[in-house]
Motif scaffolding. Structure first.
Motif: not given
Length: 231
Positions: A203-223
């Motif tokens: 999750i930490a290494n592969d999840t794309p984020t939108l900014d330096g604060n770690g925000t994840v787009a709703s469509t990319d959030q691990p469920r």
């Protein structure tokens, strides 16, 4: 060039600002109702909520998770299972609250909405944007809030996210990918990963984020498929 110490300071600042501010929306919502809690008030006559002051749980729930070590699993869709060992002796309010939410199915279908590689993954928000929580907040079980808590924020430790208020944690939690001692005494760590750090790393290494604060787009959030208490 950014040094290791600079990176650690930056990550500490990000958690302190990003996580803290992320929950402030709860207070705004409750303020509009003239209440002090971070969600809707409990139903009239509802029991098993422990002693609360202004909607905050200040003693453990009477649900069998007030002491000792207990185990839980977090099943993450298409990723695998994280097995946790929770320390109720060290953080009885936090563990009993987490166990209650898990047993009620509160976490089922929620997500990890904030991810910072080399730092932590954060989830458990019903709104999926860092501003949500359950119907209550809990007393912060950490040193700067007058509570002894010996659990250090090392790799694999699970801890509670909160707002700037010490007793504002509710349902959001984070799992450390790497050690971060600056968080010790300021956040309520309440257990650690016993198995499944490969899932955390994924999750930490592969999840794309939108900014330096770690925000994840709703469509990319691990469920989170489900969180279940084992004992």
């Amino acid at each position: 060039m950014t040094t290791v110490m600079d990176r650690r300071r930056l990550l500490s600042w990000v958690l302190a600002t990003g996580t803290l501010l992320a929950l402030d929306g709860c207070a705004t919502q409750s303020d509009s109702k003239g209440q002090d809690d971070a969600g809707p008030s409990p139903k009239e006559g509802e029991t098993n909520l422990g002693e609360r002051s202004g909607g905050t749980l200040t003693s453990p729930l009477d649900n069998g998770y007030t002491s000792g070590h207990h185990h839980a699993t977090i099943e993450v869709e298409n990723r695998g299972i994280i097995t946790l060992e929770l320390n109720a002796t060290n953080a009885p309010i936090t563990v009993s609250n987490f166990a209650d939410l898990a047993s009620r199915g509160f976490y089922d279908g929620l997500t990890f909405h904030r991810v910072i590689k080399g730092f932590m993954i954060q989830g458990g928000d019903p709104k999926g944007d860092g501003t949500g929580g359950s119907e209550r907040t809990i007393k912060g079980e950490f040193g700067s809030n007058g509570v002894t808590n010996a659990i250090q924020h090392k790799r694999g430790v699970i801890s509670m996210a909160r707002s700037a208020q010490n007793d504002s944690a509710s349902s959001q939690f984070f799992i450390m990918q790497e050690d971060q001692s600056s968080l010790d005494g300021n956040y309520a760590a309440f257990g650690k990963v016993r198995d499944g750090m490969d899932v955390v790393d994924s999750i930490a290494n592969d999840t794309p984020t939108l900014d330096g604060n770690g925000t994840v787009a709703s469509t990319d959030q691990p469920r989170i498929v489900a969180i279940r208490m084992l004992d």
